[in-house]
Design a protein around this motif. Sequence first.
Motif, short mmCIF file in Angstrom:
data_model
loop_
_atom_site.label_atom_id
_atom_site.label_comp_id
_atom_site.label_asym_id
_atom_site.label_seq_id
_atom_site.Cartn_x
_atom_site.Cartn_y
_atom_site.Cartn_z
N ALA A 27 0.83 -1.21 0.00
CA ALA A 27 0.00 0.00 0.00
C ALA A 27 0.86 1.26 0.00
O ALA A 27 1.93 1.29 0.61
CB ALA A 27 -0.92 0.01 1.22
N GLY A 28 0.38 2.27 -0.70
CA GLY A 28 1.03 3.57 -0.69
C GLY A 28 2.22 3.72 -1.60
O GLY A 28 2.88 4.77 -1.59
N GLY A 57 -5.74 2.69 -7.36
CA GLY A 57 -5.56 3.84 -6.48
C GLY A 57 -4.12 4.21 -6.25
O GLY A 57 -3.84 5.14 -5.49
N MET A 58 -3.22 3.49 -6.91
CA MET A 58 -1.79 3.75 -6.74
C MET A 58 -1.10 3.74 -8.10
O MET A 58 -1.59 3.12 -9.05
CB MET A 58 -1.17 2.72 -5.81
CG MET A 58 -1.63 2.86 -4.36
SD MET A 58 -1.24 1.42 -3.32
CE MET A 58 -2.66 0.37 -3.65
N ALA A 63 -8.68 4.16 -9.22
CA ALA A 63 -9.65 3.38 -8.46
C ALA A 63 -11.00 4.09 -8.54
O ALA A 63 -11.29 4.96 -7.73
CB ALA A 63 -9.21 3.21 -7.01
N VAL A 73 -11.25 -4.95 -5.15
CA VAL A 73 -9.87 -4.95 -5.64
C VAL A 73 -9.44 -6.36 -6.02
O VAL A 73 -8.81 -6.57 -7.07
CB VAL A 73 -8.92 -4.36 -4.58
CG1 VAL A 73 -7.45 -4.50 -5.03
CG2 VAL A 73 -9.24 -2.90 -4.30
N VAL A 172 -0.68 8.56 -5.17
CA VAL A 172 -1.66 7.80 -4.40
C VAL A 172 -2.99 8.56 -4.33
O VAL A 172 -3.02 9.75 -4.02
CB VAL A 172 -1.14 7.52 -2.97
CG1 VAL A 172 -2.24 6.89 -2.11
CG2 VAL A 172 0.07 6.60 -3.03
N GLU A 174 -5.57 9.06 -2.14
CA GLU A 174 -5.81 8.83 -0.71
C GLU A 174 -7.29 8.60 -0.41
O GLU A 174 -7.64 7.76 0.43
CB GLU A 174 -5.30 10.02 0.10
CG GLU A 174 -3.80 10.26 0.01
CD GLU A 174 -2.98 9.20 0.74
OE1 GLU A 174 -3.58 8.31 1.38
OE2 GLU A 174 -1.73 9.27 0.65
N LEU A 177 -8.15 5.01 -1.37
CA LEU A 177 -7.62 4.03 -0.42
C LEU A 177 -8.38 4.07 0.90
O LEU A 177 -8.59 3.03 1.53
CB LEU A 177 -6.12 4.26 -0.20
CG LEU A 177 -5.20 4.05 -1.40
CD1 LEU A 177 -3.75 3.97 -0.94
CD2 LEU A 177 -5.57 2.81 -2.19
N GLU A 178 -8.79 5.25 1.31
CA GLU A 178 -9.59 5.35 2.53
C GLU A 178 -10.94 4.68 2.34
O GLU A 178 -11.42 3.95 3.22
CB GLU A 178 -9.78 6.81 2.91
CG GLU A 178 -10.57 7.00 4.20
CD GLU A 178 -10.73 8.46 4.58
OE1 GLU A 178 -11.38 8.73 5.60
OE2 GLU A 178 -10.21 9.33 3.85
N GLY A 181 -10.29 1.00 2.22
CA GLY A 181 -9.79 0.55 3.52
C GLY A 181 -10.87 0.38 4.57
O GLY A 181 -10.70 -0.36 5.55
N TRP A 184 -11.65 -3.44 4.29
CA TRP A 184 -10.41 -4.06 3.85
C TRP A 184 -10.40 -5.57 4.07
O TRP A 184 -9.62 -6.30 3.45
CB TRP A 184 -9.21 -3.44 4.56
CG TRP A 184 -9.01 -3.94 5.96
CD1 TRP A 184 -9.58 -3.46 7.10
CD2 TRP A 184 -8.17 -5.03 6.38
NE1 TRP A 184 -9.16 -4.18 8.19
CE2 TRP A 184 -8.29 -5.15 7.77
CE3 TRP A 184 -7.33 -5.91 5.69
CZ2 TRP A 184 -7.62 -6.13 8.51
CZ3 TRP A 184 -6.65 -6.88 6.42
CH2 TRP A 184 -6.80 -6.97 7.82
#
Length: 259
Positions: A27-28, A57-58, A63, A73, A172, A174, A177-178, A181, A184
């Motif tokens: 991640a990230g 998302g990266m 995403a 994902v 990223v 963010e 991903l939030e 997540g 997750w």
Amino acid sequence: MEIRVGEVPVHYVEHGTGRPVLVLHGAGVDHREAEACFEPAFEGVAGLRRIYPDLPGMGRTPAPETLRSADDVLDTLLAFADEVTDGAAHLLVGHSAGAYFAQAMAARRPAEVAGLALVCPLLPGLRDVPEHRLVAGSGEIGDEVFRSYFVVRTPEMLERYERYVAPAAALVDESALERIGQRWALTAGFAPAYPGPTVVVAGRLDSTVGYAAAADLVDRSPNASLTVVDGAGHALPHERPELLRALLVEWLGRVEHSS
């Protein structure tokens, strides 16, 4: 290169020809970290087509709003694997969150996976995660992210961080991903466990995911080997490249023997 999977254009790079090897980053970051760590590990091994996607998302893989959970994902990665391997039996390698998805992909479709390698895997049920501490080098160099990631803080490790890790931060998404997540945990879990040749590598000083949960995998996976590396943390692929290469070469030998 790019393959569209539903609404997601998945960006990836690849090297070599032969049996496909999907390598999933954490991640990230993006494919550049995985490429920098695993290409040297596969150097000199013939007959492998190494494929490094940017996870949603990266990097250069977006995403969209339709991706709202780890399950979404996972479905995207499974569809990507179908497209990029054309149904051929392939190897799966993952670091951190990439290992979380790689394990799930192997459990979902064991007949299509010839071998599984999990490095510092993110797993459910993390426990006994050690405190982060310096092992070698200086506690004064680098930024806070570097110091929280590496336990070996030498100029060489800082150069790797600044070249292969830090540049991904600006790419990223963010908010995506939030959003993902918040859900997750994979609803399907990892049952049944993948039965094929497996290698698990964990850092004893990994203050992100620890090593205790990774050690549990050996009891569930009938053909798994486990190495817990002293003096290495979550950045183990950077900090102990020679050992990682030796472990992956041994694993590839088991894959070949089982084919």
